[in-house]
Design a protein around this motif. Structure first.
Motif, PDB file in Angstrom:
ATOM      1  N   TYR A 279       4.964   2.800  -4.608  1.00  0.00           N
ATOM      2  CA  TYR A 279       5.482   1.660  -3.852  1.00  0.00           C
ATOM      3  C   TYR A 279       5.416   0.360  -4.640  1.00  0.00           C
ATOM      4  O   TYR A 279       6.276  -0.507  -4.513  1.00  0.00           O
ATOM      5  CB  TYR A 279       4.726   1.511  -2.530  1.00  0.00           C
ATOM      6  CG  TYR A 279       5.369   2.292  -1.421  1.00  0.00           C
ATOM      7  CD1 TYR A 279       6.352   1.724  -0.625  1.00  0.00           C
ATOM      8  CD2 TYR A 279       5.011   3.609  -1.202  1.00  0.00           C
ATOM      9  CE1 TYR A 279       6.969   2.447   0.378  1.00  0.00           C
ATOM     10  CE2 TYR A 279       5.608   4.349  -0.201  1.00  0.00           C
ATOM     11  CZ  TYR A 279       6.589   3.767   0.597  1.00  0.00           C
ATOM     12  OH  TYR A 279       7.198   4.496   1.578  1.00  0.00           O
ATOM     13  N   ASP A 362      -5.943  -0.158  -0.405  1.00  0.00           N
ATOM     14  CA  ASP A 362      -5.488   0.727   0.673  1.00  0.00           C
ATOM     15  C   ASP A 362      -3.978   0.959   0.547  1.00  0.00           C
ATOM     16  O   ASP A 362      -3.188   0.019   0.710  1.00  0.00           O
ATOM     17  CB  ASP A 362      -5.811   0.065   2.020  1.00  0.00           C
ATOM     18  CG  ASP A 362      -5.560   1.012   3.188  1.00  0.00           C
ATOM     19  OD1 ASP A 362      -4.672   1.872   3.053  1.00  0.00           O
ATOM     20  OD2 ASP A 362      -6.249   0.883   4.208  1.00  0.00           O
ATOM     21  N   LYS A 364      -1.911   2.408   2.574  1.00  0.00           N
ATOM     22  CA  LYS A 364      -1.182   2.166   3.831  1.00  0.00           C
ATOM     23  C   LYS A 364      -0.878   0.672   3.995  1.00  0.00           C
ATOM     24  O   LYS A 364       0.200   0.289   4.442  1.00  0.00           O
ATOM     25  CB  LYS A 364      -2.019   2.668   5.021  1.00  0.00           C
ATOM     26  CG  LYS A 364      -2.145   4.181   5.068  1.00  0.00           C
ATOM     27  CD  LYS A 364      -2.988   4.616   6.273  1.00  0.00           C
ATOM     28  CE  LYS A 364      -3.141   6.132   6.298  1.00  0.00           C
ATOM     29  NZ  LYS A 364      -4.027   6.581   7.395  1.00  0.00           N
ATOM     30  N   LYS A 367       2.053  -0.178   1.707  1.00  0.00           N
ATOM     31  CA  LYS A 367       3.364   0.188   2.254  1.00  0.00           C
ATOM     32  C   LYS A 367       3.796  -0.802   3.326  1.00  0.00           C
ATOM     33  O   LYS A 367       4.946  -1.259   3.358  1.00  0.00           O
ATOM     34  CB  LYS A 367       3.307   1.604   2.853  1.00  0.00           C
ATOM     35  CG  LYS A 367       3.238   2.701   1.808  1.00  0.00           C
ATOM     36  CD  LYS A 367       3.243   4.071   2.477  1.00  0.00           C
ATOM     37  CE  LYS A 367       3.109   5.171   1.433  1.00  0.00           C
ATOM     38  NZ  LYS A 367       3.072   6.525   2.055  1.00  0.00           N
ATOM     39  N   ALA A 368       2.861  -1.144   4.232  1.00  0.00           N
ATOM     40  CA  ALA A 368       3.195  -2.100   5.301  1.00  0.00           C
ATOM     41  C   ALA A 368       3.567  -3.446   4.697  1.00  0.00           C
ATOM     42  O   ALA A 368       4.540  -4.085   5.138  1.00  0.00           O
ATOM     43  CB  ALA A 368       1.997  -2.247   6.246  1.00  0.00           C
TER      44      ALA A 368
END
Length: 421
Positions: A279, A362, A364, A367-368
């Motif tokens: 990402y 992290d 996650k 990505k957010a």
């Protein structure tokens, strides 16, 4: 361990720049959220827009670039940092300059504060140039990257010196022509001289390395270098002496230089051995789309296209938030985790199993952050065209949520302690 990493400076030299950068990014977006009217309905040269611009270009972008260069140049050019003491001094002068300039713009442009804090920024930049040239001056590694990086440092110094001349002009008016013309020169040298040259120089090494490309042609980069240098010089001449045809030719050269650089990136991307991008790299590659969009917008700006919306603000937002910020945020995840990982785990490499740099944050949250940032930029760009305040708030709020998530990840990386597997 790779020879270049042995030359890496202390984290005390580089990490403060990353913290200042992440804080300035959040502060700039918060400021935007409470000053929608100044952005949507006033000319570019207004105090609120100047506060946001300087928080972004000095606090967020220049800060992280300086920190990253102090870390990366010893690795890329196999040389130790010229002086860690100078590196620390750069941070304190820059910090005082950013805070002072932002306050001076917000509470009134009277020239005194701008001159004082502009002087501090210039001291920081002079020290920075000494450190950069002293670090890579004798290296024979990566010649095209060296050419771009050294030239970018000179452009940065020219940019801040022009800024100081503008500040002095507020204190004691002496310019015989409209100071707004010099302000445009100041802004364009900063964007195309400092940021673009630096981005091209560093990415010419890092992007092929991250995408596992080893025999890329550097010829498009040399073409880009000369087109950009001549384009900027012609643009400066045309702007100051109001010679429109020189300005047009200059923009054409700059556009050609950017297209040549885009061609280099396209070739690297096409030859990549690493097909599935993480990402952080996806975010970096996505930043080149706004760069291509900026070229036709710049032409409209040049011919003074009579738009119903503020074309100059739209143009600046595409370049600063769409291209440069997106690229920097993606590269943040490649540089800061590696810096901290090197500090914490260097002594254990080859002896025990350790975490990897990507394990320090992290995924996650990353990505957010990626989605909130991209969506926020697109909505913000639409709001600048439609001039709808509600859409503006939604776009900035989305960017701000992404910035907060990004800040959480930065703190998690910066405060990481060793973990055993």
């Amino acid at each position: 361990m790779y020879q270049g990493t042995r030359n890496a400076p202390s984290t005390k030299v580089v990490v403060p720049f990353f913290i200042l950068s992440a804080s300035s990014w959040v502060a700039a977006l918060l400021f935007l959220l409470f000053h929608a009217s100044s952005i949507l309905h006033k000319p570019f040269f207004n105090p609120d827009m100047l506060v946001v611009t300087h928080l972004l270009v000095l606090g967020f972008m220049t800060s992280v670039i300086i920190g990253a260069l102090f870390q990366l140049l010893p690795v890329i050019f196999l040389q130790s940092l010229y002086s860690e003491k100078i590196g620390k001094a750069v941070f304190y002068f820059l910090l005082a300059g950013v805070l002072g300039l932002s306050a001076s713009f917000y509470f009134g442009i009277d020239g005194g504060g701008l001159t004082l804090f502009g002087t501090l920024v210039n001291i920081a930049v002079i020290l920075f140039v000494i450190n950069i040239w002293g670090t890579i001056g004798k290296s024979t590694e990566n010649p095209v990257a060296k050419l771009f990086v050294r030239t970018s440092a000179v452009w940065l110094l020219i940019t801040t010196l022009i800024g100081l001349l503008l500040a002095i002009n507020f204190l004691h008016p002496y310019l015989r022509f409209n100071h707004l013309e010099l302000l445009k020169v100041h802004a364009h040298i900063g964007i195309f001289g400092w940021f673009i040259f630096l981005i091209i120089g560093v990415s010419s090494v890092l992007i092929p390395m991250f995408l596992l490309v080893h025999k890329e042609s550097k010829k498009p980069l040399y073409i880009a270098y000369y087109l950009l240098v001549f384009g900027i010089l012609l643009g400066i001449t045309g702007k100051i002496w109001s010679t429109f045809y020189l300005l047009e030719i200059g923009y054409g050269f700059v556009a050609g230089g950017l297209l040549s650089y885009a061609y280099f990136i396209y070739n690297v991307y096409k030859q990549r051995m690493r097909k599935n991008l993480a990402y952080d790299l996806k975010k970096s590659m996505a930043s080149y789309i706004p760069l291509l969009l900026a070229i036709p917008v710049a032409i409209l700006f040049l011919v003074e296209f009579n738009s119903k919306f503020n074309l100059s603000v739209f143009y600046i937002v595409i370049l600063l938030i769409g291209f440069i910020s997106t690229l920097i945020l993606g590269m943040f995840y490649k540089t800061l985790p590696f810096i901290i990982w090197l500090k914490v785990y260097k002594a254990y490499v080859g002896k025990v199993k350790t975490l990897l740099p990507k394990d320090l944050y992290d995924p996650k949250i990353l990505k957010a952050h990626f989605y909130f940032h991209i969506i926020g930029f697109l909505i913000l760009a639409i709001s600048l065209v439609t001039m709808e305040t509600l859409i503006f708030y939604i776009g900035v709020a989305s960017l701000l949520i992404g910035a907060v998530l990004f800040f959480i990840n930065v703190l998690e990386v910066a405060t990481h302690k060793r973990k055993e597997l």
